[in-house]
Design a protein around this motif. Structure first.
Motif, PDB file in Angstrom:
ATOM      1  N   GLY B  10       0.801  -1.221   0.000  1.00 59.92           N
ATOM      2  CA  GLY B  10       0.000   0.000   0.000  1.00 59.92           C
ATOM      3  C   GLY B  10       0.831   1.266   0.000  1.00 59.92           C
ATOM      4  N   SER B  11       2.010   1.254   0.659  1.00 59.71           N
ATOM      5  CA  SER B  11       2.802   2.488   0.716  1.00 59.71           C
ATOM      6  C   SER B  11       3.444   2.781  -0.644  1.00 59.71           C
ATOM      7  N   SER B  12       3.626   1.760  -1.487  1.00 63.51           N
ATOM      8  CA  SER B  12       4.188   1.988  -2.825  1.00 63.51           C
ATOM      9  C   SER B  12       3.173   2.605  -3.775  1.00 63.51           C
ATOM     10  N   VAL B  13       1.875   2.434  -3.471  1.00 65.79           N
ATOM     11  CA  VAL B  13       0.831   2.945  -4.369  1.00 65.79           C
ATOM     12  C   VAL B  13      -0.102   3.893  -3.618  1.00 65.79           C
ATOM     13  N   SER B  14       0.478   4.741  -2.754  1.00 65.96           N
ATOM     14  CA  SER B  14      -0.375   5.554  -1.889  1.00 65.96           C
ATOM     15  C   SER B  14      -0.985   6.750  -2.621  1.00 65.96           C
ATOM     16  N   ASP B  15      -0.428   7.142  -3.783  1.00 64.74           N
ATOM     17  CA  ASP B  15      -1.022   8.246  -4.547  1.00 64.74           C
ATOM     18  C   ASP B  15      -0.691   8.061  -6.027  1.00 64.74           C
ATOM     19  N   ALA B  16      -1.151   9.012  -6.837  1.00 67.92           N
ATOM     20  CA  ALA B  16      -0.969   8.877  -8.287  1.00 67.92           C
ATOM     21  C   ALA B  16       0.515   8.769  -8.647  1.00 67.92           C
ATOM     22  N   ASP B  17       1.365   9.559  -7.978  1.00 72.46           N
ATOM     23  CA  ASP B  17       2.791   9.501  -8.288  1.00 72.46           C
ATOM     24  C   ASP B  17       3.375   8.132  -7.972  1.00 72.46           C
ATOM     25  N   GLY B  18       2.975   7.573  -6.849  1.00 65.02           N
ATOM     26  CA  GLY B  18       3.447   6.238  -6.483  1.00 65.02           C
ATOM     27  C   GLY B  18       3.009   5.212  -7.513  1.00 65.02           C
ATOM     28  N   ILE B  19       1.765   5.313  -7.942  1.00 66.71           N
ATOM     29  CA  ILE B  19       1.239   4.366  -8.935  1.00 66.71           C
ATOM     30  C   ILE B  19       2.008   4.496 -10.251  1.00 66.71           C
ATOM     31  N   LYS B  20       2.316   5.732 -10.642  1.00 71.50           N
ATOM     32  CA  LYS B  20       3.098   5.942 -11.869  1.00 71.50           C
ATOM     33  C   LYS B  20       4.489   5.323 -11.746  1.00 71.50           C
ATOM     34  N   ARG B  21       5.103   5.502 -10.558  1.00 74.64           N
ATOM     35  CA  ARG B  21       6.441   4.958 -10.353  1.00 74.64           C
ATOM     36  C   ARG B  21       6.421   3.431 -10.453  1.00 74.64           C
ATOM     37  N   VAL B  22       5.399   2.829  -9.831  1.00 79.21           N
ATOM     38  CA  VAL B  22       5.276   1.367  -9.883  1.00 79.21           C
ATOM     39  C   VAL B  22       5.044   0.906 -11.327  1.00 79.21           C
ATOM     40  N   ALA B  23       4.206   1.639 -12.060  1.00 78.05           N
ATOM     41  CA  ALA B  23       3.934   1.282 -13.464  1.00 78.05           C
ATOM     42  C   ALA B  23       5.231   1.288 -14.272  1.00 78.05           C
ATOM     43  N   GLN B  24       6.060   2.318 -14.043  1.00 73.12           N
ATOM     44  CA  GLN B  24       7.330   2.414 -14.760  1.00 73.12           C
ATOM     45  C   GLN B  24       8.246   1.250 -14.408  1.00 73.12           C
ATOM     46  N   ARG B  25       8.254   0.940 -13.131  1.00 71.53           N
ATOM     47  CA  ARG B  25       9.078  -0.180 -12.637  1.00 71.53           C
ATOM     48  C   ARG B  25       8.686  -1.481 -13.342  1.00 71.53           C
ATOM     49  N   ILE B  26       7.378  -1.693 -13.442  1.00 79.41           N
ATOM     50  CA  ILE B  26       6.876  -2.914 -14.089  1.00 79.41           C
ATOM     51  C   ILE B  26       7.295  -2.933 -15.559  1.00 79.41           C
ATOM     52  N   MET B  27       7.159  -1.794 -16.220  1.00 80.60           N
ATOM     53  CA  MET B  27       7.512  -1.741 -17.641  1.00 80.60           C
ATOM     54  C   MET B  27       9.021  -1.891 -17.839  1.00 80.60           C
ATOM     55  N   ASP B  28       9.822  -1.428 -16.868  1.00 85.81           N
ATOM     56  CA  ASP B  28      11.266  -1.659 -16.945  1.00 85.81           C
ATOM     57  C   ASP B  28      11.555  -3.164 -16.910  1.00 85.81           C
ATOM     58  N   THR B  29      10.842  -3.875 -16.060  1.00 89.33           N
ATOM     59  CA  THR B  29      11.028  -5.326 -15.981  1.00 89.33           C
ATOM     60  C   THR B  29      10.604  -5.991 -17.289  1.00 89.33           C
ATOM     61  N   ARG B  30       9.491  -5.506 -17.854  1.00 86.27           N
ATOM     62  CA  ARG B  30       9.026  -6.022 -19.146  1.00 86.27           C
ATOM     63  C   ARG B  30      10.090  -5.783 -20.222  1.00 86.27           C
ATOM     64  N   ALA B  31      10.709  -4.588 -20.160  1.00 82.74           N
ATOM     65  CA  ALA B  31      11.693  -4.216 -21.185  1.00 82.74           C
ATOM     66  C   ALA B  31      12.909  -5.143 -21.154  1.00 82.74           C
ATOM     67  N   GLN B  32      13.109  -5.771 -19.987  1.00 86.74           N
ATOM     68  CA  GLN B  32      14.208  -6.744 -19.889  1.00 86.74           C
ATOM     69  C   GLN B  32      13.785  -8.101 -20.435  1.00 86.74           C
ATOM     70  N   GLY B  33      12.569  -8.183 -20.962  1.00 93.62           N
ATOM     71  CA  GLY B  33      12.143  -9.417 -21.615  1.00 93.62           C
ATOM     72  C   GLY B  33      11.380 -10.385 -20.732  1.00 93.62           C
ATOM     73  N   HIS B  34      11.025  -9.947 -19.520  1.00 92.88           N
ATOM     74  CA  HIS B  34      10.342 -10.856 -18.603  1.00 92.88           C
ATOM     75  C   HIS B  34       8.819 -10.737 -18.711  1.00 92.88           C
TER      76      HIS B  34
END
Lengths: 428, 428
Positions: B10-34
């Motif tokens: 919950g603390s990682s997605v506590s507001d819109a900025d947090g959600i954006k950061r998490v989204a970017q993190r996920i897409m970075d992992t995707r970009a590594q082919g996972h």
């Protein structure tokens, strides 16, 4: 003992006190020996807050995810309402749209109900529980995704459940007493309508009366569900919207009353007028134009085609559509201007629509005369006219609308004590 | 290419900025082919806000409705996260616990997973989408009701999905870098642990280390899921929690390292000590007492039975339990005092538990000596002792706990640069 479906909107459950009041209201109905199914909307500002959060992330959210987001609002209110009923000694169980068997098509954001299978709701009633159902949401038949039904969705959920459960009445709770002969903010002497046919209510809703959504009234009419629109702040009778005249007899248990000529005056400021100037007056051009508008997903309301100016071979076509759809419609028209060959487009949002509704006008030829005489006496210009069997609508300038509503309301004696005695001899 | 399950609290997605950061993190992992499956908790304070609302209605909410209420929080965060991924050009689809096939028992508020059937998650991965799953919730097998899994529920969802999908790793994102050799707030020189066995992590979690919930580690260990506990604010490696020593070899792709004797020092202030004074020293009395405690649904941790005072025929029994369960346990004991025949009950919340954990202590007989010597030198009294094969725990006065943690941490060289070179010759 009856089966009653009660629908409470977001303003009725905007905080803990509101939820407690609604819970008490439900238990009062139970105490009278009735079975109760409750449909509830999201609390007060919940939907706006969720939309705001989504807006911080994207201006173009995937529709499926938007439905997943927005549908959470009703889950919150329905669970809280079940708790509030439990806290005062009642028994209640809440169901999501999916759990309540609200099966829809897959058009996210404005899904339509295609099937209602409320087995779990029935079981809850059999176990003597209040069944609380999330309004506005369902599950798509294909894909099993959460869907929402768009504006008026919770009312539609309530009516659909009432129809599927063969309920005796569907009560729609609002913050006003019922349906009025005109908007009381414009006509302070407007009166609450005790009974209105669903046919008339349909015209009222389509003409801008906001108390009931068109879709809900359509559904109620099609499935013969009696609606009772009433205040959540009082126990007064509100307005009964009855599918057929027979129901009035049943419910009043007295003499069948004759039908008043006029039910009420509705108005609408949400439309704009588009005029296509210089359309070649040859067959197929109107179809062309309306095909373009339909392609832009706009809903046209009134249409007027002017008589062709002698010898010009050109004509003008005017129509109204919702202001929110104006931008897309104009863009689509301009894109096709060359191909269709019209000269130009005029667009005007400063218009107002007034509608006079009453089943009694079917057999009262004097209605139109009295209507236009009243408008004329009040100095109201009439720009467009459209009629149905039980409705006359006109478009005028936006700044003339209030005066027009008042004048017509008075002309049909709706704001005098005599209103109750003005009946037409419809012989129905 | 790997399949990675990522869990964001919950603390990682506590507001819109947090959600954006998490989204970017996920897409970075995707970009590594996972391929990525994401498990997400409710936003920041959502759960507390919902509990607060419920508290305004009732102090005793029906558990089913409480689950319906609380489960809405993850629906909001997961839908928003899917939108945020879409907004940066990714493809994502969100699933409720029910949609993701998290089938649980019907114990509302602390449901246990009995089956995971993530067909829809698999299909989303096949279509090259990120699958986002609501943590903490499922659907009961009987009754098809929404359930929640209680504390640590989202971590457990993530591990269960990782096991069912045969994921390569389950990443648990938190607001710290990983698991430390002691709480850095008490021991500033504590070091991040790079790798720990799930067996040791289990003892750490059971001993009060709060970073991973016991249940999640148990699940990961049982199903052989490698966990990676890491910060959502950096891309540094965190702590790997590995189900078996073989995994270390696999993951490090280098020389298998010898096991350090000690992994870390955990502490716990959440327990209280109960002493039953003057228990008749005859068979069956201890069973009687613990039967009463079990009946009050209390979880006993450490137990010490004193040696009977010569000739008295009486003994004392002490045990610890969570402070939150103290009141009910005391009430149950006092109710049964006469029947069981003990003289009195003492209750003390001013205690602290310290645990030293390390698989290496199995084959290092000197560990206990060094442990108690360090406590003694620091003037720490030892009130109770319990041990497992890879753990020693003691109870001391609450105000001595910090000093005890520091002393033990230092005694085992955990806070010096030499820590990395202290290995026991376990031969494993």
């Amino acid at each position: 003992m009856s089966l009653i479906v009660q629908k409470f909107g977001g303003s009725s459950v905007s905080d803990a006190d509101g939820i407690k009041r609604v819970a008490q209201r439900i238990m009062d109905t139970r105490a009278q020996g009735h079975s109760v199914v409750v449909v509830v909307s999201a609390m007060g500002d919940t939907t706006d807050d969720l939309l705001d959060l989504a807006g911080q992330l994207t201006s173009d959210a995937p529709a499926r995810e938007m439905d997943m987001l927005l549908s959470s609002g009703e889950r919150i209110s329905m669970a809280l309402l079940a708790m509030a009923i439990d806290a005062i000694g009642g028994k209640a169980v809440s169901f999501t749209g999916s759990q309540a068997g609200m099966v829809t098509d897959a058009v996210h954001g404005k899904a339509r109900i295609i099937e209602v299978s409320p087995e779990r709701v029935r079981k809850a009633l059999d176990r003597d529980h209040v069944a609380i159902v999330a309004g506005f949401q369902g599950m798509s038949k294909e894909g099993r995704n959460v869907t929402t039904m768009g504006r008026g969705g919770s009312d539609t959920t309530a009516v659909a459940l009432a129809a599927a459960l063969n309920a005796d009445v569907c009560e729609i709770y609002t913050d006003v007493d019922g349906v009025y002969t005109a908007d009381p903010r414009i006509v302070p002497s407007a009166k609450k309508i005790d009974e209105i046919s669903s046919e008339e209510m349909l015209e009222m809703a389509a003409s801008g009366a906001k108390i009931l959504h068109l879709r809900c009234v359509e559904y109620a009419r099609r499935f013969g569900v009696p609606l009772h629109v009433r205040s959540s702040f009082s126990t007064n009778e509100g307005t009964w919207v009855l599918p057929s005249p027979d129901d009035k007899i049943k419910i009043q248990e007295g003499e069948p009353l004759e039908q008043p000529i006029i039910s009420g005056v509705a108005h609408d400021r949400s439309e704009a007028k588009v005029t296509i100037v210089g359309v070649p007056d040859i067959p197929g051009k109107a179809a062309d134009i309306f095909g373009v508008i339909a392609g832009a997903n706009s809903n046209i309301d009134m249409i007027v085609q002017n008589v062709s100016t002698a010898g010009s071979g050109k004509t003008d076509i005017s129509f109204t559509l919702p202001i929110v759809e104006g931008k897309d419609a104009l863009a689509a028209l301009r894109e096709n201007q060359e191909r269709i060959g019209f000269e130009g487009v005029e667009y005007n949002e400063q218009i107002g629509k007034l509608s006079l509704i009453g089943a009694g006008m079917r057999s009262n030829p004097g209605v139109s005369y009295r209507f236009f005489e009243a408008l004329s006496a009040a100095g109201v210009n009439v720009d467009m006219i459209s009629t149905s069997e039980i409705r006359i609508s006109i478009v005028t300038d936006a700044d003339k609308l209030d005066a027009a509503v008042k004048a017509v309301h008075t002309a049909f004696d709706l704001d005098s004590d005599a209103a109750a005695t003005v009946y037409g001899g419809t012989g129905r």
